[in-house]
Scaffold this motif. Structure first.
Motif, PDB file in Angstrom:
ATOM      1  N   UNK A 307       0.811  -1.220   0.000  1.00 15.80           N
ATOM      2  CA  UNK A 307       0.000   0.000   0.000  1.00 15.80           C
ATOM      3  C   UNK A 307       0.846   1.274   0.000  1.00 15.80           C
ATOM      4  N   UNK A 308       2.157   1.120  -0.242  1.00 15.33           N
ATOM      5  CA  UNK A 308       3.026   2.285  -0.240  1.00 15.33           C
ATOM      6  C   UNK A 308       2.770   3.210  -1.425  1.00 15.33           C
ATOM      7  N   UNK A 309       3.154   4.454  -1.277  1.00 13.96           N
ATOM      8  CA  UNK A 309       3.011   5.436  -2.356  1.00 13.96           C
ATOM      9  C   UNK A 309       4.135   5.257  -3.377  1.00 13.96           C
ATOM     10  N   UNK A 310       3.807   5.399  -4.664  1.00  8.24           N
ATOM     11  CA  UNK A 310       4.820   5.312  -5.713  1.00  8.24           C
ATOM     12  C   UNK A 310       5.681   6.572  -5.706  1.00  8.24           C
ATOM     13  N   UNK A 311       6.980   6.404  -5.891  1.00  6.47           N
ATOM     14  CA  UNK A 311       7.892   7.544  -5.959  1.00  6.47           C
ATOM     15  C   UNK A 311       8.907   7.308  -7.078  1.00  6.47           C
ATOM     16  N   UNK A 312       9.507   8.388  -7.527  1.00  7.38           N
ATOM     17  CA  UNK A 312      10.407   8.342  -8.680  1.00  7.38           C
ATOM     18  C   UNK A 312      11.781   7.800  -8.295  1.00  7.38           C
ATOM     19  N   UNK A 313      12.265   6.843  -9.102  1.00 10.09           N
ATOM     20  CA  UNK A 313      13.633   6.339  -8.945  1.00 10.09           C
ATOM     21  C   UNK A 313      14.507   6.841 -10.089  1.00 10.09           C
ATOM     22  N   UNK A 314      14.024   6.684 -11.318  1.00  6.93           N
ATOM     23  CA  UNK A 314      14.703   7.211 -12.504  1.00  6.93           C
ATOM     24  C   UNK A 314      13.695   8.074 -13.243  1.00  6.93           C
ATOM     25  N   UNK A 315      13.979   9.352 -13.479  1.00  8.52           N
ATOM     26  CA  UNK A 315      13.021  10.208 -14.196  1.00  8.52           C
ATOM     27  C   UNK A 315      12.910   9.812 -15.662  1.00  8.52           C
ATOM     28  N   UNK A 316      11.928  10.373 -16.328  1.00  7.23           N
ATOM     29  CA  UNK A 316      11.732  10.038 -17.736  1.00  7.23           C
ATOM     30  C   UNK A 316      13.006  10.350 -18.521  1.00  7.23           C
ATOM     31  N   UNK A 317      13.518   9.325 -19.196  1.00 12.64           N
ATOM     32  CA  UNK A 317      14.829   9.406 -19.834  1.00 12.64           C
ATOM     33  C   UNK A 317      14.771   8.811 -21.226  1.00 12.64           C
ATOM     34  N   UNK A 318      15.407   9.486 -22.174  1.00 13.58           N
ATOM     35  CA  UNK A 318      15.465   8.994 -23.554  1.00 13.58           C
ATOM     36  C   UNK A 318      16.337   7.745 -23.618  1.00 13.58           C
ATOM     37  N   UNK A 319      15.884   6.724 -24.361  1.00 13.53           N
ATOM     38  CA  UNK A 319      16.671   5.510 -24.565  1.00 13.53           C
ATOM     39  C   UNK A 319      17.266   5.474 -25.961  1.00 13.53           C
ATOM     40  N   UNK A 320      18.401   4.821 -26.090  1.00 16.38           N
ATOM     41  CA  UNK A 320      18.996   4.540 -27.382  1.00 16.38           C
ATOM     42  C   UNK A 320      18.709   3.084 -27.753  1.00 16.38           C
ATOM     43  N   UNK A 321      18.514   2.808 -29.019  1.00 15.17           N
ATOM     44  CA  UNK A 321      18.283   1.417 -29.419  1.00 15.17           C
ATOM     45  C   UNK A 321      19.532   0.561 -29.243  1.00 15.17           C
ATOM     46  N   UNK A 322      19.322  -0.716 -28.978  1.00 19.35           N
ATOM     47  CA  UNK A 322      20.416  -1.701 -28.929  1.00 19.35           C
ATOM     48  C   UNK A 322      21.570  -1.222 -28.040  1.00 19.35           C
ATOM     49  N   UNK A 323      21.237  -0.760 -26.839  1.00 16.60           N
ATOM     50  CA  UNK A 323      22.234  -0.116 -25.976  1.00 16.60           C
ATOM     51  C   UNK A 323      21.973  -0.459 -24.508  1.00 16.60           C
ATOM     52  N   UNK A 324      23.054  -0.631 -23.745  1.00 14.94           N
ATOM     53  CA  UNK A 324      22.964  -0.794 -22.302  1.00 14.94           C
ATOM     54  C   UNK A 324      23.062   0.577 -21.632  1.00 14.94           C
TER      55      UNK A 324
END
Length: 374
Positions: A307-324
Motif C-alpha cells: 500500500x506504499x506510495x509510488x515515488x520516482x527512482x529514474x526520471x523520464x529518460x530517452x533511450x537509445x536502441x540496442x544499448x545498455x
C-alpha cells in the motif's frame, strides 16, 4: 487437469492420426493461469534433465527445449520415427503368458530446477504424440541442496505432486499444484511408457537467503534471486518475465515487446516485485537487439509495501536502441515493488536493480524460506 479416460475405451484420449497440413491444427490446450509464473525448469535459469531410465527413441533433453515441439512426418532414423520430445521404448511383460507390463511398471526422468522454488502448476505437453503418449503420468518432487548425483537423487525422499493421472495425446495437459513447499528437483513418470514433448514447471522462485547474504550486492530483480513479474499493460509479443532473466538478450524476442500504441496520452508499463524489501543503488536498462522498436523513453518508479506510495527512482529518460543504459542513483531507494514505464511504447530487453536486501527484507525472506523448507 483437462484429460479424461473412458475405462471402456483405452484409446479415448488419443488424437487423430496426422492427416497433413498444420500439425498443430488439432492440438488441444486449455486455460492455465499459472503459466503467467516463471518456468522453474527453464534452461536459461540452469535447469537440466539429469537422468532418465530410458530414452530409446528420443532424448530426455528435449523436454526442456524452449521452443514448441516440431513435427516432420518424413523424419526417420535407425531406431524409427524421430520425435521432438522424450520417448521410451514399448514396455513388455515377463513372458508369453504375461505380455503386458505390470501395473507398477513405468519410465522416469529427473529434472533439476534452474531456480528452486514453490511449484504452482505443471504442463505435460504431448504435442505430436498422438497414439504413443503415456496412458498416465505422475510427478514427484524433492529438495536436495548442492549438486547431487543421479544416484543420490534416486535415494532421496520424493513427495507426490501429481498421482498417476490419465493424459491426452497431442495436448497440453495442465496440473495445478497446491503446496507451499520449496523444491529443487522433479521426477516425471510415464505409466507405463510412451512419449512427452515438453515439460514446464511454473512457480515462484524462493532463493536461499544465506547465499544472497554472501553475495552482498545483487540484482534484486533477477528471477534467480526471487524477483517476479506481477502485471503489465501489454504483453502482445513476449512475456515481461524475460526482462528479469539472467544473462543478456540473444535476439529481438528475448525481452519484453508490446504492440504499437495508437492512443495519445497513454503509455505502456510493467510492474515487478522484489523477493523482499531491498535497497537499490544502481539501475541498468538494456535495449539489446531492439533497434527500430525499443522504448522511446522510460521512467522507473518504486514503492515500499503493498500500500506504499509510488515515488520516482529514474526520471523520464530517452533511450537509445540496442544499448545498455546505466543509472547511478543519488540516494538508495528502499522498495518492495518497481514499475517500469515505456513512453509511448516499445521494447526493453533486460532490467537490473543492483543493491542488497535491507535488514527487514532479509528477515522476511528467511522466514518464508524456513516455512517452505519444513
Amino acid at each position: 487437469m483437462t484429460g479424461t479416460e473412458d475405462t471402456q475405451d483405452p484409446h479415448a484420449n488419443d488424437a487423430a492420426p496426422y492427416g497433413g497440413g498444420d500439425p498443430y491444427a488439432d492440438y488441444r490446450t486449455g486455460d492455465f493461469p499459472f503459466t503467467e509464473l516463471v518456468d522453474l525448469a527453464d534452461r536459461r535459469l540452469g535447469a537440466g534433465v539429469v537422468a532418465a531410465n530410458d530414452e530409446f527413441f528420443a532424448e530426455r533433453e528435449n523436454l526442456l527445449v524452449r521452443e514448441r515441439a516440431v513435427f516432420d512426418p518424413e523424419h526417420f532414423g535407425h531406431k524409427g520415427k524421430i520425435m521432438d520430445g522424450w520417448e521410451t521404448r514399448r514396455r513388455r511383460g515377463t513372458d508369453a503368458g504375461n505380455v503386458f507390463p505390470a501395473p507398477e511398471d513405468h519410465d522416469w526422468a529427473i529434472v533439476r530446477l534452474g531456480a528452486p522454488g514453490v511449484i504452482r502448476g505443471l504442463i505435460v505437453d504431448t504435442a505430436h504424440f498422438r497414439g504413443n503418449y503415456p496412458q498416465r503420468v505422475s510427478v514427484q518432487a524433492t529438495a536436495v541442496e548442492g549438486t547431487p548425483s543421479p544416484g543420490e537423487l534416486l535415494d532421496a525422499k520424493w513427495e507426490e505432486l501429481v498421482p498417476p493421472t490419465p493424459v491426452r495425446g497431442h495436448a497440453a495437459n495442465g496440473f495445478t499444484i497446491d503446496s507451499d513447499r520449496r523444491w529443487t528437483h522433479v521426477r516425471l513418470c510415464q505409466h507405463p511408457d510412451g512419449g512427452v514433448a515438453r515439460l514446464r514447471v511454473h512457480g515462484e522462485v524462493l532463493p536461499d537467503p544465506e547465499w544472497l547474504a554472501l553475495l552482498g550486492t545483487i540484482d534484486l530483480l533477477s528471477v534467480l534471486n526471487g524477483g517476479s513479474y506481477e502485471d503489465a499493460s501489454d504483453k502482445f509479443y513476449s512475456s515481461p518475465t524475460q526482462i528479469i532473466l539472467p544473462g543478456t538478450s540473444r535476439k529481438m524476442d528475448d525481452g519484453w515487446e508490446n504492440r504499437r500504441r495508437r492512443v495519445r496520452g497513454t503509455h505502456d508499463w510493467v510492474r515487478f516485485r522484489l523477493p523482499a524489501q531491498g535497497a537499490v543503488r544502481a539501475v541498468e536498462i538494456d535495449t539489446a537487439y531492439l533497434k527500430g522498436n525499443s522504448a522511446g523513453w522510460i521512467a522507473l518508479q518504486g514503492r515500499n509495501g503493498e500500500s506504499g506510495e509510488w515515488f520516482e527512482i529514474v526520471p523520464r529518460t530517452r533511450l537509445q536502441p540496442d544499448t545498455l543504459h546505466r543509472f547511478r542513483l543519488p540516494a538508495q531507494a528502499v522498495v518492495t515493488h518497481v514499475r517500469l514505464d515505456a513512453f509511448p511504447d516499445g521494447g526493453v530487453a533486460r532490467m537490473r536493480l543492483h543493491g542488497s536486501l535491507t535488514e527487514e527484507g532479509a528477515a522476511d525472506l528467511r522466514a518464508r524460506f524456513d516455512r517452505a523448507s519444513r
